[in-house]
Design a protein around this motif. Sequence first.
Motif: not given
Length: 295
Positions: A95-114
């Motif tokens: 679960k911890i590794t999956n959570a870290i991977r999800s955080c990385i994917e969310v950060l990668a998809s954030l708009p630059s203005i955010v």
Amino acid sequence: MNSKVADRIATGVFIAIAAIIVSVLVGLFSYILYHGLNIVTLDFITKPSSNIRAGGGIRDQLFNSFYILFITMLITVPLGIGGGIYMAEYAKPGKITNAIRSCIEVLASLPSIVIGMFGLLMFVNLTGWGNTILGGALALTVFNLPVMVRVSEDAIRTVPRDQKEASLALGITHWHTVKTILIPSAFPSILTGAILASGRVFGEAAALLFTAGLSTPRLDYGNWNPFAANSPLNIFRPAETLAVHIWSVNTQGLIPDVEDVSNGSAAVLIISVLIFNLMARWIGSIIHKKITATK
């Protein structure tokens, strides 16, 4: 419909898609270079900009772009490679590794203005620095770090497993195996990813509007003391980059040759990004050939 006809149709569709992509890219480059190359001269590149009269250049903005790029990659590359090594070699499934991977994917998809708004809150207001090169570099690190982590992780995972197992079978520790076997083998892909990421940083504007600022103090290029207020190396001064400069001159419209400055700046910017991408392929290919002893 037999298999041969279906294969020809599929081949034609993919060729058409590739042709559309190439056409869009060539058309975009041609349009920008056609309108901007006649503006790009030595004076245009080496003279400071002017907000009130015609004939200004992009010297400070070009230097700021490269300097912020250098500071950003100085922070991003070690953190990104370290994160990639952890995700590929040390993170246990769960679960911890999956959570870290999800955080990385969310950060990668954030708009630059955010990312820019986050940088404004964290690196401008909370720290009390104001608009600074360091604040812009840290914001761009947040923007670019997920990409660097994923590139590093994928590059390490693609190293043949036999090499790792052979090293461990000889009694070499896990960390030494990572340091001497996995990282050198994955280095060409990591380097290519780093240079491609630097191209993204060079062309970024939205995140820097809120962090690095829209102005540049009068710089003394004979003063390389990083603590001086007018030193180009001072990381706690505001810095307008080339991408931000294009946005700024078009929205403010104060100078009479705004269209020429905008077109020339866009041409220099697009050439710089193109050079970064070509360097990624060239350097990565050379290092890969040296490491793998291929021709």
